[in-house]
Enzyme design. Structure first.
Site, short mmCIF file in Angstrom:
data_model
loop_
_atom_site.label_atom_id
_atom_site.label_comp_id
_atom_site.label_asym_id
_atom_site.label_seq_id
_atom_site.Cartn_x
_atom_site.Cartn_y
_atom_site.Cartn_z
N GLY A 4 75.55 29.73 -21.37
CA GLY A 4 75.41 28.35 -21.79
C GLY A 4 74.86 28.27 -23.20
CG LEU B 78 70.32 20.04 -26.44
CD1 LEU B 78 69.72 18.71 -26.04
CD2 LEU B 78 70.01 20.35 -27.89
NE ARG C 261 69.52 5.51 -18.30
CZ ARG C 261 69.56 6.66 -18.96
NH1 ARG C 261 69.71 7.79 -18.30
NH2 ARG C 261 69.47 6.68 -20.26
C1 FAD Z 1 77.32 10.72 -22.39
C2 FAD Z 1 75.96 11.28 -22.17
C3 FAD Z 1 74.86 10.78 -22.89
C4 FAD Z 1 73.59 11.30 -22.71
N1 FAD Z 1 72.55 10.78 -23.45
C5 FAD Z 1 71.31 11.31 -23.29
C6 FAD Z 1 70.23 10.80 -24.07
O1 FAD Z 1 70.38 9.89 -24.87
N2 FAD Z 1 69.01 11.35 -23.92
C7 FAD Z 1 68.79 12.38 -23.04
O2 FAD Z 1 67.68 12.85 -22.97
N3 FAD Z 1 69.82 12.88 -22.29
C8 FAD Z 1 71.07 12.36 -22.39
N4 FAD Z 1 72.10 12.86 -21.62
C9 FAD Z 1 71.87 14.01 -20.75
C10 FAD Z 1 71.83 15.31 -21.57
O3 FAD Z 1 72.78 15.23 -22.61
C11 FAD Z 1 72.18 16.54 -20.76
O4 FAD Z 1 71.48 16.53 -19.59
C12 FAD Z 1 71.80 17.81 -21.49
O5 FAD Z 1 72.35 17.80 -22.78
C13 FAD Z 1 72.24 19.05 -20.75
O6 FAD Z 1 72.02 20.18 -21.57
P1 FAD Z 1 72.24 21.65 -21.03
O7 FAD Z 1 71.94 22.55 -22.16
O8 FAD Z 1 71.47 21.83 -19.80
O9 FAD Z 1 73.76 21.75 -20.61
P2 FAD Z 1 75.12 21.54 -21.45
O10 FAD Z 1 74.89 20.98 -22.77
O11 FAD Z 1 76.06 20.86 -20.53
O12 FAD Z 1 75.62 23.01 -21.70
C14 FAD Z 1 76.22 23.79 -20.70
C15 FAD Z 1 76.65 25.08 -21.33
O13 FAD Z 1 76.98 26.00 -20.31
C16 FAD Z 1 78.21 26.58 -20.55
N5 FAD Z 1 78.79 26.92 -19.25
C17 FAD Z 1 78.84 26.15 -18.14
N6 FAD Z 1 79.40 26.84 -17.14
C18 FAD Z 1 79.72 28.04 -17.62
C19 FAD Z 1 80.33 29.19 -17.07
N7 FAD Z 1 80.70 29.24 -15.80
N8 FAD Z 1 80.53 30.26 -17.86
C20 FAD Z 1 80.15 30.23 -19.16
N9 FAD Z 1 79.55 29.18 -19.72
C21 FAD Z 1 79.34 28.10 -18.96
C22 FAD Z 1 78.98 25.58 -21.35
O14 FAD Z 1 79.96 26.23 -22.12
C23 FAD Z 1 77.88 25.00 -22.20
O15 FAD Z 1 77.69 25.80 -23.34
C24 FAD Z 1 73.39 12.35 -21.78
C25 FAD Z 1 74.46 12.84 -21.05
C26 FAD Z 1 75.72 12.29 -21.21
C27 FAD Z 1 76.83 12.78 -20.34
#
Ligand code: FAD
Ligand code: HEM
Ligand code: SF4
Ligand code: FES
Lengths: 647, 248, 236
Positions: free
Chosen positions: A52, A55, A342
């Site tokens: 992943g 962030l 929400r």
């Molecule tokens: C439209 C929208 C608006 C939002 N606005 C806000 C906001 O204003 N404020 C806030 O705090 N939160 C907000 N959120 C929530 C927040 O954006 C997410 O919860 C957060 O960014 C998730 O980050 P993450 O790093 O955990 O996962 P992600 O950013 O989803 O990253 C997942 C990573 O894992 C990788 N991956 C997944 N499965 C596999 C696999 N099997 N093999 C290899 N790689 C894989 C992907 O390639 C990616 O790089 C929002 C969400 C959405 C949908």
């Protein structure tokens, strides 16, 4: 007490063994001190896999690289910068108290525990609030162009109904700017040779050897090569699973595969039914719809939500006089009006649509009207505030929101559930760590706006790099040869599944199954759940899953870029997850946060929590017959549970 | 609505490709361009043919994955709009629509409409960052940033790394993408210490990746879905000149 | 672990980098613009009659004499010009070569030009070829007189009148055609050079474009008026 018990069995309680005791404000410092360190010269000998690049993943990979570990980082997109975090709009919370409006670490902690409807851990949430301030410092140092005031200092706004202004933002693209900061830090480490980056690689299996997570099986999505990658520890930062609903605000690629494979290898999946439904999304326009688009919550600061009073009133909105309109949020929640949280806004919208008073295609929409705001502030002021959102709305719907009220409808947005982790972010499989939306996180049953970004970066920059050393201090572990039976078995499982999909003589596309699964989940495991509906859903999901394995059709070959094959694997895992979500929802007979249980409501239709019986985290263990429930009791020493009220 | 589509089909990186015509009926005008392709793909699978591969993810104009040249125009005819945000109501019933991948030596085709854009990541690796290891940051308010600088930096930082600029440029140059990053970081006080090494490193990597040089044609900016202006290229040139002289 | 810093490119490669070449192109182009304007102004002496025109041509050759050797100014100008032309053509060839390699497979469908200078850009390279051919002819014609009826070098006036004689109309047409190419070249080239060197902001971009267009029109008109005057008998 559980009618659902035919679907699961109950195992031993779990406890978070790493959480320190003592005054809450000192726990994080204490844990950092009690955790063991790895000598800098030994770090080079330790390999960490980070799956992943959102962030949570990019920040962890960059930081571990800076510390001197050998890091391998994976994502399924063509560039780490495209992880779904890029899409977050609103902002990120931090307890800086720059506004002098009474904010503090303790208040952010308090608000987050309360916002999560008392279903999260106090220790974790407090740490999140503490670290929040460091995140802002870190991002500013990386050059993240946050919004500023004329004096050159950072601007803040109040978000999601918070009473203090603690949200930092970069226009409507906060997630993008934060992710680019983390991405640049990551690419710097890639350039330095500290991190090995594998884009267009999908993790398809976790390798567990002698009880420890030791590697992953990945597929090169361009060539189709399957390889096993070994390491001393594995970090999953693979995001949320909202796409189990097919239609959600998540990117099309978001999936549960990495988490689900780990779950099948023994990692507990916690609170899978906790789903956040966001009230201000653009409604579905037809069967072709492939995803839903979120419109920033900030719109509710100036827009008024209404539907016609009478069912079947299909006049143009402008022709409906005031007397025939129902501003139902203002009516039902006079204190908060259009700014209720929400979950409440979403359910209220569903309620009026269920009464047949919804607007737009299929009656699935309510108006969000800016006429008053335009009258009061003038069109230029409204344009300055919301211009880009209005443009986006017009691009998608072809309607001009300056003239005609917007139509909005709730959509699945975030999943609070995820793999169970302890205070160190370690799952119950030693060596498997989980960060960001992929873990069951710090948000309890409901996430407050602007706190997912905070959690992702907190986990990746500050928490994991400090806690993982306690585990790695025992390493480097014995190398695992490719011929080890567990490695061979994991590979074989992957190969067989791919071979099955390509060999199956089916006649239905993966998408058609996914769409149907999504409808079942939205109908019965969406905004409002009931025992009857969930029981029915479990049956429907099982039947559809059987049909999927019989009739799914995947074209092409294994040794090529094959997007159908990728989807098939993801949807197969969604089926299993969907069943567990329904079981989790069924067993939790209370209403709390994003989980509204029809049987558990107050006389006036508000959610009723049941602290006596459900003040716990439901951590599910995989078993072929029926999942096993492990309860982790939640204790509240600092914030006493109260019933939420927004009247 | 009914459409004829001429789509570039190429089974793999080193296979021959060609334009293939498909006819599609019953498309809603509210469908997005990619949803229209989804419908085509469902139809192709039903007929036992390989569906058309194309990159996409967020489908809301921010991840930069989608990348189609539609009727010769990267991201299609609508200004300031990514492919995924383009809707079929912008076309006329019965239209013949050409769909091709980004064309650039630095972006080789992987399959059908999917190209390899890792060259952009390499440009960032070569200096598109501020070195601020985790934990070293001073208090955020210790360095004020004038609002107009912060706003201008944001405008440049809004680039989604899609590569439409390269696809549109008659020289196949990656200058707008690179300049947007140089401008973003160069406008922030935090970006000053590495300002010169950054631009020299990034330009060297840009050229080594096989992108062409800029002759100020301006096609990039006209195609850019985030409307990144040519000013950033002006700033890149200035920074490069200063850095080159200083390094001499 | 500290990252390896990308080694700053060597001076040689800085010059040959895409931006280095662009700066070479812009600076040499501006020098050529200066020459072209001076040349155009010089040409207008033809309207003052044979004596004045030849005196001007003579003046160029004897500038600074006896302090400086014969034709020193002219030689300084020639060397400068040759250097500018060489630098300009060199950078043009390298950049064109790279542009071709940067898009090995072309698009199947044509794209409407939407950029800053629209069609001017398309004419830069083909226009340049026309200009090169023209410059060669021009040197053979008016400098070395190889293809000019008037071999008497000091009689510049006579040579001009002779070359644009109505009977030699194809020469005039070619000359005018080359001027149009030059006009397009300048329209894009001048603003482009300013953008490269000064990098004007959005507000100034429109103005520089207008200035470039004006300059192109003046240069084309200033040059075209001479052959037209000869052809239509205003100068004989
Ligand atoms: C439209 C929208 C608006 C939002 N606005 C806000 C906001 O204003 N404020 C806030 O705090 N939160 C907000 N959120 C929530 C927040 O954006 C997410 O919860 C957060 O960014 C998730 O980050 P993450 O790093 O955990 O996962 P992600 O950013 O989803 O990253 C997942 C990573 O894992 C990788 N991956 C997944 N499965 C596999 C696999 N099997 N093999 C290899 N790689 C894989 C992907 O390639 C990616 O790089 C929002 C969400 C959405 C949908
Ligand atoms: C001798 C023949 C000439 C050749 C082969 C030539 C070629 C070129 C080429 C290929 C370009 C690059 C522009 C692009 O591709 O878009 C260019 C730019 C330019 N040319 Fe010329 N040119 C010639 C003569 C001239 C003359 C006579 C002048 C001046 C009057 C001139 C002034 C310029 C300027 C100012 C530029 C812009 C530089 C930049 O891109 O920043 N050129 N030329
Ligand atoms: S500058 Fe514009 S066109 Fe180029 S990559 Fe960035 S967003 Fe895409
Ligand atoms: S799919 Fe993300 S920008 Fe188009």
């Amino acid at each position: 007490m559980n009618q659902a018990s035919e679907f699961f069995t109950v195992g031993e309680a779990v406890a978070d063994a790493k959480a320190p005791a003592g005054p809450i404000a000192e726990r994080w410092e204490q844990r950092r001190f009690s955790g063991r360190l790895v000598n800098p010269s030994n770090r080079r000998k330790l390999r960490v896999i980070v799956v992943g690049t959102g962030l949570a993943g990019a920040s962890a990979a960059a930081t571990l690289g800076e510390l001197g570990y050998r890091v391998s980082n994976y994502c399924f997109q063509d560039s780490p910068r495209r992880a779904h975090s890029i899409a977050a709009q609103g902002g990120i919370n931090a307890a800086k108290n720059y506004r002098n409006d009474g904010d503090s670490v303790h208040r952010l902690f308090y608000d987050t525990v309360k916002g999560g409807d008392f279903r999260s851990r106090e220790s974790n949430v407090h740490r999140l609030a503490e670290v929040s301030t460091e995140i802002i410092d870190q991002c500013v140092a990386q050059g993240v162009p946050f919004a500023r005031e004329y004096g050159g200092l950072l601007d803040n706004r109040s978000f999601g109904g918070a009473q203090v202004s603690r949200t930092f933002y970069a226009r409507g693209q906060t997630g993008q700017q934060l992710l680019l900061g983390a991405y640049q830090a990551l690419e710097r480490q890639v350039g330095a040779g500290a991190v090995e980056l594998h884009t267009r690689h999908e993790m398809l299996e976790l390798v567990v050897v002698e009880g420890k997570a030791r590697g992953i099986v990945v597929r090169d999505m361009v060539t189709g090569d399957i390889s096993t990658e070994m390491a001393d520890a594995v970090v999953l930062a693979t995001g949320g699973y909202g796409n189990v609903f097919f239609l959600s605000t998540n990117a099309k690629g978001c999936n549960v595969t990495a988490s689900w494979r780990a779950h099948r290898q023994g990692a507990y999946f916690a609170n899978p039914c906790y789903t956040q439904i966001h009230p201000t999304c653009i409604p579905q326009s037809g069967e072709h719809q492939s995803k839903l688009t979120l419109m920033s919550e900030s719109l509710r600061n100036d827009g008024r939500v209404w539907v016609p009073k009478e069912r079947g009133d299909d006049r143009e909105p402008a022709d409906i006089p005031e007397a025939d309109r129902d501003y139902y949020l203002e009516r039902r929640y006079p204190a908060f009006g259009n700014l209720v949280p929400r979950d409440i806004a979403s359910r209220a919208a569903k309620a009026v649509c269920d009464e047949g008073r919804g607007v737009g295609p299929g009656g699935l929409g309510v108006y969000l009207d800016f006429a008053d705001a335009i009258g009061r502030l003038g069109e230029p002021a409204v344009k300055a505030k919301y211009g880009n959102l209005f443009d986006m709305y017009e691009r998608i719907t072809g309607e001009n929101p300056y003239e005609r009220p917007m139509r909005i409808y709730p959509a699945v947005h975030y999943t609070m559930g995820g793999l169970w982790v302890d205070y160190d972010l370690s799952s119950n499989i030693p060596g498997l760590f989980v960060t960001g939306e992929a873990n069951f996180s710090d948000h309890g049953a409901n996430r407050l706006g602007a706190s997912a970004l905070m959690q992702g970066l907190s986990d990746g920059y500050f928490v994991l790099p400090n806690t993982i050393s306690d585990y790695l201090a025992d390493g480097p572990f014995e190398p695992v040869p490719d011929t080890h039976e567990e490695v061979v078995a994991a590979r074989k499982a992957v190969d067989e599944r791919i071979a099955f999909f390509l060999g199956n003589d089916g006649d239905r596309t993966v998408d058609s199954f996914h769409r149907e699964l999504g409808k079942i989940m939205w109908e019965y495991c969406g905004m409002e759940r009931s025992e009857e509906g969930l029981t029915k859903a479990i049956g429907l999901v099982r039947d559809l899953k059987d049909e999927f394995w019989k009739r799914v059709k995947v074209t092409g070959k294994a040794e090529e870029l094959n997007q159908q094959l990728e989807k098939a694997g993801r949807v197969a895992d969604f089926f299993e997850l969907a069943e567990l979500m329904c079981i989790d929802a069924l067993h939790r007979t209370e209403s709390c946060g994003g989980h509204f249980r029809a049987e558990s409501q107050t006389d006036d239709g508000e959610a009723k929590r049941d602290d006596e019986n459900f003040s716990y985290v439901a951590a599910w263990e995989y078993a072929t017959e029926a999942p096993v429930l492990h309860r982790e009791a939640l204790e509240f020493e600092y914030v006493k549970p109260t019933q939420r009220s927004y009247k | 609505m009914k459409f004829s589509l001429r789509i570039w089909r190429q089974p793999s990186a080193d296979a021959e490709g060609r334009m293939v015509t498909y006819v599609l009926d019953d498309i809603s005008e509210d469908a997005s361009f990619l949803e229209m392709l989804d419908v085509l793909n469902e139809q192709l699978i039903a007929e036992g043919e390989d569906p058309v591969a194309f990159d996409h993810d967020c489908r809301e104009g921010i991840c930069g994955a989608c990348s189609l040249v539609i009727d010769g125009q990267p991201h299609g005819p609508q200004a300031a709009t990514t492919t995924c945000q383009l809707h079929m109501r912008k076309f006329k019933d019965g239209d013949l629509i050409d769909i091709e991948p980004w064309r650039a030596g630095a972006f080789p085709v992987v399959r059908d409409l999917v190209v390899d854009r890792t060259a952009f990541d390499r440009i960032i690796q070569a200096g598109g960052y501020i070195s601020a290891p985790t934990g070293t940051a001073p208090e955020a308010h210790s360095v004020p940033v004038p609002k107009q600088d912060a706003d201008a930096a944001f405008t440049a930082a809004a680039c989604i790394g899609c590569g439409a600029c390269v696809a549109a440029c008659p020289n196949g140059s990656g200058m707008l993408f690179m300049a947007a990053k140089v401008a973003h970081l160069g406008l922030m006080p935090q970006g000053q210490p590495e300002r010169h090494t950054r631009v020299l490193g990034m330009v060297a990597e840009h050229d080594a990746s096989g992108f062409g040089g800029c002759t100020n044609a301006g096609e990039c900016s006209a195609a850019c879905p985030k409307e990144i202006g040519l000013d950033v290229i002006g700033q890149l040139n200035r920074d490069f000149r200063k850095a080159a002289v200083r390094a001499a | 672990m500290q990252p390896r810093k990308a080694a700053p490119p060597k001076p040689q490669s800085r010059l040959r980098s895409s931006i280095g070449l662009k700066i070479v192109m812009a600076v040499s182009g501006i020098l050529l613009v200066g020459f072209i304007i001076a040349h155009m102004a010089g040409n207008l002496h033809v309207f003052e009659g044979r004596e004045e025109m030849n005196a001007y041509a003579h003046g160029l050759r004897t500038f600074g004499e006896p302090l400086l050797p014969h034709e020193s100014l002219l030689w300084v100008m020639r060397i400068g010009l040759i250097a500018a032309v060489a630098a300009h053509i060199w950078s043009a060839i390298v950049l064109t070569h790279r542009a071709i390699h940067a898009r090995p497979v072309r698009y199947a469908s044509k794209k409407p030009a939407k950029g800053e200078s629209r069609h001017a850009v398309a004419t830069m390279r083909w226009g340049a070829v026309v200009i090169v051919l023209f410059v060669i002819w021009h040197l053979l014609d008016l400098t070395w007189r190889t293809v000019n009826p008037v071999k008497d070098v000091p009689d510049a006036y006579g040579a001009v009148v002779a070359t644009f004689d109505p009977s030699r109309w194809p020469v005039t047409v070619f000359y005018l055609l080359a001027l149009v190419a030059l006009g397009f070249h300048l329209r894009h080239g001048v603003w482009s050079a300013v953008q490269t060197i000064a990098g004007p902001n959005t507000a100034w971009r429109g103005r520089t474009q207008a200035i470039a267009l004006g300059l192109a029109v003046i240069v084309v008109a200033g040059f075209a008026i001479v052959p037209l005057a000869v052809t239509f008998g205003l100068v004989s």
